[in-house]
Design an enzyme around this catalytic site. Structure first.
Site, PDB file in Angstrom:
ATOM      1  N   ARG A 179      13.044  28.824 -29.670  1.00 23.06           N
ATOM      2  CA  ARG A 179      12.261  30.174 -29.466  1.00 23.06           C
ATOM      3  C   ARG A 179      13.087  31.162 -28.704  1.00 23.06           C
ATOM      4  O   ARG A 179      13.697  31.074 -27.633  1.00 23.06           O
ATOM      5  CB  ARG A 179      11.021  29.804 -28.731  1.00 23.06           C
ATOM      6  CG  ARG A 179      10.118  30.830 -28.874  1.00 23.06           C
ATOM      7  CD  ARG A 179       8.817  30.341 -28.486  1.00 23.06           C
ATOM      8  NE  ARG A 179       7.980  29.371 -29.211  1.00 23.06           N
ATOM      9  CZ  ARG A 179       7.163  28.637 -29.063  1.00 23.06           C
ATOM     10  NH1 ARG A 179       6.725  28.339 -27.845  1.00 23.06           N
ATOM     11  NH2 ARG A 179       6.787  27.836 -29.997  1.00 23.06           N
ATOM     12  N   SER A 206       3.163  14.883 -33.113  1.00 27.95           N
ATOM     13  CA  SER A 206       3.042  16.052 -34.115  1.00 27.95           C
ATOM     14  C   SER A 206       3.754  16.071 -35.322  1.00 27.95           C
ATOM     15  O   SER A 206       3.256  16.582 -36.139  1.00 27.95           O
ATOM     16  CB  SER A 206       3.479  17.274 -33.173  1.00 27.95           C
ATOM     17  OG  SER A 206       3.044  17.356 -31.968  1.00 27.95           O
ATOM     18  N   HIS A 234      10.059  34.050 -38.116  1.00 31.27           N
ATOM     19  CA  HIS A 234      10.589  32.614 -38.032  1.00 31.27           C
ATOM     20  C   HIS A 234      11.990  32.517 -39.166  1.00 31.27           C
ATOM     21  O   HIS A 234      11.894  33.094 -40.311  1.00 31.27           O
ATOM     22  CB  HIS A 234       9.667  31.615 -38.963  1.00 31.27           C
ATOM     23  CG  HIS A 234       8.579  31.387 -37.976  1.00 31.27           C
ATOM     24  ND1 HIS A 234       7.366  30.528 -38.062  1.00 31.27           N
ATOM     25  CD2 HIS A 234       8.157  32.001 -36.624  1.00 31.27           C
ATOM     26  CE1 HIS A 234       6.596  30.516 -37.080  1.00 31.27           C
ATOM     27  NE2 HIS A 234       7.007  31.296 -36.068  1.00 31.27           N
ATOM     28  N   GLU A 263      13.894  25.569 -36.807  1.00 30.29           N
ATOM     29  CA  GLU A 263      13.116  26.630 -37.042  1.00 30.29           C
ATOM     30  C   GLU A 263      13.341  27.566 -35.811  1.00 30.29           C
ATOM     31  O   GLU A 263      13.260  27.092 -34.682  1.00 30.29           O
ATOM     32  CB  GLU A 263      11.690  26.395 -37.250  1.00 30.29           C
ATOM     33  CG  GLU A 263      10.814  27.520 -37.357  1.00 30.29           C
ATOM     34  CD  GLU A 263       9.098  27.464 -37.315  1.00 30.29           C
ATOM     35  OE1 GLU A 263       8.698  27.515 -38.588  1.00 30.29           O
ATOM     36  OE2 GLU A 263       8.768  27.118 -36.430  1.00 30.29           O
ATOM     37  N   ARG A 279      13.030  23.061 -28.332  1.00 28.43           N
ATOM     38  CA  ARG A 279      12.264  21.709 -28.059  1.00 28.43           C
ATOM     39  C   ARG A 279      12.180  21.023 -29.341  1.00 28.43           C
ATOM     40  O   ARG A 279      12.515  21.472 -30.373  1.00 28.43           O
ATOM     41  CB  ARG A 279      10.601  21.941 -27.687  1.00 28.43           C
ATOM     42  CG  ARG A 279      10.000  22.852 -28.821  1.00 28.43           C
ATOM     43  CD  ARG A 279       9.122  21.781 -29.637  1.00 28.43           C
ATOM     44  NE  ARG A 279       8.240  22.189 -30.891  1.00 28.43           N
ATOM     45  CZ  ARG A 279       8.888  22.219 -31.904  1.00 28.43           C
ATOM     46  NH1 ARG A 279       9.910  21.753 -32.309  1.00 28.43           N
ATOM     47  NH2 ARG A 279       8.158  22.737 -32.869  1.00 28.43           N
ATOM     48  N   LEU A 331      22.958  30.705 -28.602  1.00 30.13           N
ATOM     49  CA  LEU A 331      22.036  31.897 -28.522  1.00 30.13           C
ATOM     50  C   LEU A 331      22.222  32.560 -27.167  1.00 30.13           C
ATOM     51  O   LEU A 331      22.341  33.759 -27.195  1.00 30.13           O
ATOM     52  CB  LEU A 331      20.600  31.750 -28.906  1.00 30.13           C
ATOM     53  CG  LEU A 331      20.371  31.498 -30.481  1.00 30.13           C
ATOM     54  CD1 LEU A 331      19.201  30.603 -30.581  1.00 30.13           C
ATOM     55  CD2 LEU A 331      20.229  32.792 -31.011  1.00 30.13           C
ATOM     56  N   HIS A 380      -2.227  28.491 -28.681  1.00 31.57           N
ATOM     57  CA  HIS A 380      -1.685  27.234 -28.918  1.00 31.57           C
ATOM     58  C   HIS A 380      -2.632  26.199 -28.001  1.00 31.57           C
ATOM     59  O   HIS A 380      -2.969  25.143 -28.506  1.00 31.57           O
ATOM     60  CB  HIS A 380      -0.219  27.106 -28.714  1.00 31.57           C
ATOM     61  CG  HIS A 380       0.553  25.820 -29.535  1.00 31.57           C
ATOM     62  ND1 HIS A 380       0.532  24.601 -28.530  1.00 31.57           N
ATOM     63  CD2 HIS A 380       0.936  25.420 -30.579  1.00 31.57           C
ATOM     64  CE1 HIS A 380       1.148  23.719 -29.572  1.00 31.57           C
ATOM     65  NE2 HIS A 380       1.219  24.188 -30.827  1.00 31.57           N
ATOM     66  N   LYS A 440      -0.506  36.398 -38.914  1.00 36.44           N
ATOM     67  CA  LYS A 440      -1.445  35.444 -39.664  1.00 36.44           C
ATOM     68  C   LYS A 440      -2.831  35.940 -39.355  1.00 36.44           C
ATOM     69  O   LYS A 440      -3.093  36.664 -38.403  1.00 36.44           O
ATOM     70  CB  LYS A 440      -1.051  34.045 -39.041  1.00 36.44           C
ATOM     71  CG  LYS A 440       0.399  33.456 -39.530  1.00 36.44           C
ATOM     72  CD  LYS A 440       0.335  32.038 -39.217  1.00 36.44           C
ATOM     73  CE  LYS A 440       1.247  31.190 -40.057  1.00 36.44           C
ATOM     74  NZ  LYS A 440       1.156  30.018 -39.878  1.00 36.44           N
ATOM     75  N   ARG A 498      -0.739  15.819 -42.676  1.00 35.34           N
ATOM     76  CA  ARG A 498      -1.526  17.108 -43.145  1.00 35.34           C
ATOM     77  C   ARG A 498      -0.604  17.763 -44.345  1.00 35.34           C
ATOM     78  O   ARG A 498      -1.362  18.194 -45.142  1.00 35.34           O
ATOM     79  CB  ARG A 498      -1.388  18.070 -41.771  1.00 35.34           C
ATOM     80  CG  ARG A 498      -1.983  19.359 -42.212  1.00 35.34           C
ATOM     81  CD  ARG A 498      -2.447  20.194 -41.270  1.00 35.34           C
ATOM     82  NE  ARG A 498      -1.422  20.328 -40.003  1.00 35.34           N
ATOM     83  CZ  ARG A 498      -0.305  21.308 -39.926  1.00 35.34           C
ATOM     84  NH1 ARG A 498      -0.304  22.121 -40.808  1.00 35.34           N
ATOM     85  NH2 ARG A 498       0.409  21.496 -39.110  1.00 35.34           N
TER      86      ARG A 498
HETATM   87  P1  0O2 Z   1       4.301  23.437 -32.533  1.00 32.57           P
HETATM   88  O1  0O2 Z   1       3.539  22.460 -31.923  1.00 32.57           O
HETATM   89  O2  0O2 Z   1       4.688  24.628 -32.180  1.00 32.57           O
HETATM   90  O3  0O2 Z   1       5.310  22.585 -33.118  1.00 32.57           O
HETATM   91  P2  0O2 Z   1       1.894  25.187 -40.429  1.00 32.57           P
HETATM   92  O4  0O2 Z   1       1.537  24.751 -41.712  1.00 32.57           O
HETATM   93  O5  0O2 Z   1       1.265  26.429 -40.256  1.00 32.57           O
HETATM   94  O6  0O2 Z   1       1.514  24.185 -39.476  1.00 32.57           O
HETATM   95  P3  0O2 Z   1       4.590  25.874 -41.415  1.00 32.57           P
HETATM   96  O7  0O2 Z   1       3.746  25.893 -42.712  1.00 32.57           O
HETATM   97  O8  0O2 Z   1       5.629  24.573 -41.413  1.00 32.57           O
HETATM   98  O9  0O2 Z   1       3.347  25.365 -40.465  1.00 32.57           O
HETATM   99  O10 0O2 Z   1       5.138  27.102 -40.926  1.00 32.57           O
HETATM  100  P4  0O2 Z   1       4.772  28.325 -40.232  1.00 32.57           P
HETATM  101  O11 0O2 Z   1       3.303  28.377 -40.192  1.00 32.57           O
HETATM  102  O12 0O2 Z   1       5.647  29.330 -40.474  1.00 32.57           O
HETATM  103  O13 0O2 Z   1       5.166  27.758 -38.678  1.00 32.57           O
HETATM  104  C1  0O2 Z   1       4.817  26.671 -37.790  1.00 32.57           C
HETATM  105  C2  0O2 Z   1       4.926  26.958 -36.508  1.00 32.57           C
HETATM  106  O14 0O2 Z   1       4.765  28.299 -36.209  1.00 32.57           O
HETATM  107  C3  0O2 Z   1       3.983  26.435 -35.751  1.00 32.57           C
HETATM  108  O15 0O2 Z   1       4.371  25.127 -35.500  1.00 32.57           O
HETATM  109  C4  0O2 Z   1       3.715  27.115 -34.356  1.00 32.57           C
HETATM  110  O16 0O2 Z   1       4.588  26.771 -33.450  1.00 32.57           O
HETATM  111  C5  0O2 Z   1       3.809  28.567 -35.065  1.00 32.57           C
HETATM  112  N1  0O2 Z   1       2.672  28.862 -35.451  1.00 32.57           N
HETATM  113  C6  0O2 Z   1       2.200  29.303 -36.810  1.00 32.57           C
HETATM  114  N2  0O2 Z   1       1.065  29.932 -36.944  1.00 32.57           N
HETATM  115  C7  0O2 Z   1       0.688  29.771 -35.667  1.00 32.57           C
HETATM  116  C8  0O2 Z   1      -0.957  30.151 -34.940  1.00 32.57           C
HETATM  117  O17 0O2 Z   1      -1.502  30.621 -35.427  1.00 32.57           O
HETATM  118  N3  0O2 Z   1      -0.736  30.303 -33.612  1.00 32.57           N
HETATM  119  C9  0O2 Z   1       0.528  29.475 -32.701  1.00 32.57           C
HETATM  120  N4  0O2 Z   1       0.004  29.732 -31.505  1.00 32.57           N
HETATM  121  N5  0O2 Z   1       1.421  29.337 -33.357  1.00 32.57           N
HETATM  122  C10 0O2 Z   1       1.663  29.349 -34.668  1.00 32.57           C
HETATM  123  P5  0O2 Z   1       3.151  23.888 -35.262  1.00 32.57           P
HETATM  124  O18 0O2 Z   1       3.852  22.598 -35.975  1.00 32.57           O
HETATM  125  O19 0O2 Z   1       1.891  24.220 -35.804  1.00 32.57           O
HETATM  126  O20 0O2 Z   1       3.222  23.618 -33.782  1.00 32.57           O
END
Ligand code: 0O2
Length: 276
Positions: free
Chosen positions: A86, A60, A131, A150, A54, A32, A166, A123, A67
């Protein structure tokens, strides 16, 4: 939960398990950054302001597996954001450009599995980002391996908001108090407004950046020529040109700077020195 306790032995060495994820993050980050370099070198606007990568912490990963009720032996397959990259952009329009650039690579060095548009569908928390879930092939010492990653693409304003939210989520263990939640929603709207405003002055900002680049190029070219003339022309002549350059530089007038650069090119030809 029960499933995970039974399969805990499926991942005995987390370092070993995570190694291809580190490789994926490193390689995607380099690629990138090179997209950005290539565009800049060709004098084009790069939609990429910054790239961060990262690998999710083990705690996590375990929390997410629990979860989402993912057994440990299915983590590689089901948890798609262990490798995370990112891409930060200045303008909302840049996000689309990055997505196009990724789609161009689809089937070449990555496979796009899914796109999630949290920009047009923010959201409920206020979170905005685009994403792209990809599968990326890495070569390990035991052979090729496909790793999910991702790629989150968002503006500086969206990233600022997401980073703050976050950390608050961590502070309150996922249960942000209602009044704070409302303030976060309001600040997400403010960040969105900022993005819209920035897009409106996009052309002006791009032009300003272009002016800086042109000025830098002219100054480099001028100083190089004066430097060459110090070896060929008289010291007096070179000093005189240097003084003239400093005077013109202080006026900040790009046209005068460009005319002076042309004049130096002619002088360099007369003295038969490198004009570039
Ligand atoms: P980290 O610490 O960044 O790795 P989910 O069920 O929402 O946890 P899913 O279904 O895998 O996750 O997919 P999603 O929601 O498309 O994307 C997950 C990641 O997007 C999250 O990873 C966050 O990095 C970011 N994200 C999604 N929703 C939010 C939000 O409301 N606030 C913030 N700040 N970030 C968000 P992780 O694993 O939650 O955390």
């Amino acid at each position: 939960m029960g499933t995970n306790r039974q399969n805990l032995s499926d991942i005995t060495n987390w370092d070993e398990f995570l190694t291809p994820y580190f490789q994926t993050v490193e390689e995607l980050t380099v690629k990138l950054n090179f997209i950005s370099n290539e565009l800049t070198v060709n004098g084009l606007h790069s939609p990429i302001e910054r790239v961060y990568g990262r690998v999710k912490h083990v705690a996590s990963i375990i929390e997410k597996a629990n979860r989402k009720d993912v057994p440990f032996n299915k983590i590689r397959e089901k948890i798609e954001d262990i490798a995370g990259v990112r891409v930060i952009c200045k303008f909302v329009e840049d996000i689309d450009h990055v997505v196009q650039l990724l789609r161009m690579r689809d089937g070449f060095d990555l496979k796009i599995i899914q796109e999630r548009d949290y920009i047009n569908n923010a959201k409920p928390s206020g979170y905005q980002s685009y994403h792209v879930i990809v599968r990326y092939k890495v070569m390990t010492v035991t052979g090729p391996m496909e790793i999910s990653a991702e790629i989150q693409i968002r503006t500086l304003a969206m990233n600022f908001w997401a980073t703050i939210e976050h950390s608050l989520k961590y502070k309150y263990n996922g249960n942000i108090p209602e009044d704070l939640k409302q303030r976060l929603i309001a600040s997400a709207q403010a960040a969105h407004k900022l993005d819209i405003e920035m897009s409106k002055i996009h052309d002006e900002i791009t032009e300003a950046q272009q002016v800086v680049l042109v000025r830098e190029g002219l100054v480099n070219s001028i100083t190089k020529k004066i430097h060459n003339l110090y070896f060929i022309a008289t010291l007096e002549k070179a000093n005189e040109l240097n003084r003239e350059f400093i005077e013109i530089y202080q006026t900040c007038n790009l046209e005068e700077l460009s005319a002076f650069n042309d004049k130096l090119t002619t002088i360099a030809h007369v003295y038969n020195v490198d004009a570039y």
